[in-house]
Motif scaffolding. Structure first.
Motif, PDB file in Angstrom:
ATOM      1  N   UNK A   1       0.806  -1.214   0.000  1.00  0.00           N
ATOM      2  CA  UNK A   1       0.000   0.000   0.000  1.00  0.00           C
ATOM      3  C   UNK A   1       0.837   1.261   0.000  1.00  0.00           C
ATOM      4  N   UNK A   2       2.005   1.221   0.663  1.00  0.00           N
ATOM      5  CA  UNK A   2       2.860   2.396   0.743  1.00  0.00           C
ATOM      6  C   UNK A   2       3.482   2.770  -0.590  1.00  0.00           C
ATOM      7  N   UNK A   3       4.056   1.783  -1.279  1.00  0.00           N
ATOM      8  CA  UNK A   3       4.707   2.105  -2.554  1.00  0.00           C
ATOM      9  C   UNK A   3       3.683   2.489  -3.620  1.00  0.00           C
ATOM     10  N   UNK A   4       2.463   1.936  -3.541  1.00  0.00           N
ATOM     11  CA  UNK A   4       1.436   2.297  -4.524  1.00  0.00           C
ATOM     12  C   UNK A   4       0.862   3.691  -4.267  1.00  0.00           C
ATOM     13  N   UNK A   5       1.261   4.311  -3.152  1.00  0.00           N
ATOM     14  CA  UNK A   5       0.881   5.703  -2.911  1.00  0.00           C
ATOM     15  C   UNK A   5       2.011   6.663  -3.278  1.00  0.00           C
ATOM     16  N   UNK A   6       3.161   6.121  -3.738  1.00  0.00           N
ATOM     17  CA  UNK A   6       4.311   6.957  -4.097  1.00  0.00           C
ATOM     18  C   UNK A   6       4.219   7.374  -5.567  1.00  0.00           C
ATOM     19  N   UNK A   7       4.253   8.672  -5.857  1.00  0.00           N
ATOM     20  CA  UNK A   7       4.102   9.161  -7.238  1.00  0.00           C
ATOM     21  C   UNK A   7       5.106   8.570  -8.224  1.00  0.00           C
ATOM     22  N   UNK A   8       6.386   8.453  -7.829  1.00  0.00           N
ATOM     23  CA  UNK A   8       7.414   7.942  -8.747  1.00  0.00           C
ATOM     24  C   UNK A   8       7.152   6.483  -9.134  1.00  0.00           C
ATOM     25  N   UNK A   9       6.662   5.697  -8.174  1.00  0.00           N
ATOM     26  CA  UNK A   9       6.332   4.291  -8.439  1.00  0.00           C
ATOM     27  C   UNK A   9       5.164   4.205  -9.410  1.00  0.00           C
ATOM     28  N   UNK A  10       4.129   5.008  -9.154  1.00  0.00           N
ATOM     29  CA  UNK A  10       2.952   5.023 -10.030  1.00  0.00           C
ATOM     30  C   UNK A  10       3.319   5.506 -11.429  1.00  0.00           C
ATOM     31  N   UNK A  11       4.167   6.523 -11.495  1.00  0.00           N
ATOM     32  CA  UNK A  11       4.557   7.097 -12.788  1.00  0.00           C
ATOM     33  C   UNK A  11       5.288   6.066 -13.650  1.00  0.00           C
TER      34      UNK A  11
END
Length: 503
Positions: A45-55
């Motif tokens: 859940x934490x990494x999927x809230x990080x903009x760079x990961x999503x981008x």
């Protein structure tokens, strides 16, 4: 110093046992399998809230969350099939791996199975941290899922078999305690790495899973095999020696005789999975399956996976949402300690029934607040109501952490007879991961369409499972693991009828 006591079996024989350092140390090291599982639950859940990961991996979601595409629907920002596959692929892989783990647990032992889990974890962590595209990321998650399948198969069995009867519940819950510590560790890591610019933030979050992976691998190399497993595989002298070592006494004949009898019955079973369906084994199977379905239908994994996403959806902001996720993780750990202290004193049923009431009302309050204050196209959640939502989620997490979290793993690991124990644990893990997969796949979609009603959905399940515990779940506190049939099942008002062999 080792504390001593005697444990009376259903046949009136005393099992002499002490709480020895080797049991405590082995249990702590084996339970690190839960640390890895918990870290993976928390980090997703934490990494999927990080903009760079999503981008990098999910540009469509990045467009909705950061750029503001389709910003008018608060509940649907994270509704994306690829994102759900990233989260849930781990559980689908674990589901498949558990059938192979059942074979290795039975034929190679509990210890080698934990070692295999550790190797899968390490390879999966390397692939995830170094991921260059979605395929590499998903492959890493699948290997981590294989580790979950092997670890969740072997560790609860190891803990139940090595522990003296009177502290079996507490030692087994070390697995769930490590799950909660892993979730908290992941939340703290995510909170810190979210502030790192560029790709290093999410890579560090995924890469630090290597710490619990190494702990499990080293732990598996150092712990002793359980006497139950050694006897089951015909290594009788070694099994007796280990039993003396872990019980801290030479007077192990009564317990060893029980192991020999259980092993004799186990050897008569050529097809353990088919044997699970026999009439006398149906109560164990039905309860193990029901507990896993109910554990996931509390909604806990949905909330823990997506806590940062959930709080962000509710308008808390990126930093605030991660902070709230850390808070829920921090509640999780001490609440699991409550379970360790009380499980062998008040029993399993009392903890489950009390928690059922607490979880029901906390989810009901959340549903009412969100129903009134968070609409499809606006977020009117004031600071006071936002705090109330967080407090209610923490109240719910606390109740789960001292009940369905640990006991959902403890009870199935102690109720099956030796002849079907590996197969039974395999079914337990399989059903757990299947429903974890389903809930993980469906949660964001459900949040999008059910909106606040998702909490009503889980609330209804809590009511059903509490009634199930009240009427159909027997108490297993202080019952020797190889004596469950005589002292539990044959005395239960409903399940006793399945113990009678019909001519």
């Amino acid at each position: 110093m080792a504390a001593g006591f005697s444990t009376a079996s259903a046949k009136g024989v005393d099992f002499e046992a002490k709480i020895t350092p080797i049991v405590i140390i082995s249990s702590i090291m084996a339970a690190t399998g839960g640390l890895m599982f918990g870290y993976e639950v928390g980090v997703s859940g934490g990494v999927t809230a990080m903009p760079e990961f999503l981008k990098k991996f999910f540009p469509v979601v990045y467009g909705r969350v950061e750029v503001g595409v389709d910003k008018n629907n608060y509940y649907c920002k994270y509704d994306n099939q690829g994102l759900q596959i990233f989260t849930s692929s781990l559980y689908l892989a674990g589901l498949t791996a558990t059938f192979f783990a059942s074979y290795t647990t039975r034929t190679l032992g509990r210890r080698p199975t934990m070692l295999i889990a550790g190797v899968f974890y390490i390879i999966g962590v390397v692939l995830n941290a170094a991921a260059q595209d979605l395929a590499m990321l998903i492959t890493g998650r699948i290997l981590l899922g294989c580790g979950v399948g092997f670890a969740n198969q072997a560790v609860p069995l190891f803990l139940s078999e090595i522990a003296p009867t009177r502290i079996r519940g507490g030692l087994n819950i070390l697995f769930q305690l490590n799950v909660t510590i892993g979730i908290l560790f992941a939340n703290l890591v995510n909170y810190g790495t979210a502030k790192i610019k560029g790709e290093w933030g999410w890579r560090l979050s995924l890469g630090l899973a290597g710490i619990p992976a190494l702990l499990l691998t080293v732990g598996a190399l150092l712990v002793t095999e359980t006497p139950n497993s050694l006897v089951e595989r015909g290594r009788l002298n070694e099994g007796k020696a280990v039993l003396r070592q872990i019980r801290g006494t030479v007077n192990v004949e009564p317990e060893f005789a029980d192991l020999l009898e259980a092993s004799r019955l186990a050897k008569e079973v050529k097809h353990p999975f088919r044997n699970l369906l026999q009439r006398r084994n149906r109560p164990h199977l039905l309860i193990a399956i029901a507990l896993q379905i109910f554990q996931q239908c509390t909604g806990i994994n949905a909330i823990m996976f997506y806590a940062p996403v959930l709080f962000s959806t509710l308008g808390f902001g990126s930093d605030a949402s991660l902070y709230s996720a850390v808070l829920t993780g921090a509640v999780n750990v001490p609440s699991t300690l409550v379970s360790i202290y009380f499980v062998d004193k008040v029993g399993r049923r009392v903890l489950l029934l009390e928690a059922g009431v607490q979880m029901f009302f906390s989810q009901l309050v959340i549903a009412i607040v969100l129903g009134i204050k968070v609409a499809d196209h606006s977020n009117n959640l004031s600071k006071g109501f936002a705090v109330l939502v967080v407090v209610m989620i923490c109240t719910y997490v606390a109740a789960f952490a001292w009940s369905w979290g640990p006991l959902g793993w403890l009870i199935p690991s102690e109720i099956f007879p030796l002849e079907t124990r590996s197969a039974g644990q395999s079914v337990t893990v399989c059903v757990n991961l299947l429903f974890t997969f389903i809930i993980a796949q469906a949660f964001v979609l459900m949040l999008c369409h059910f909106k606040f009603g998702i909490f009503i959905f889980f609330c209804s399940w809590v009511l059903v499972m509490t009634l199930f515990v009240m009427f159909l779940l027997p108490e297993t506190k202080n019952v020797p693991i190889e004596e469950m049939r005589e002292s539990v099942w044959k005395k239960h008002w409903f399940w006793a009828r399945f113990m009678v062999i019909k001519m």
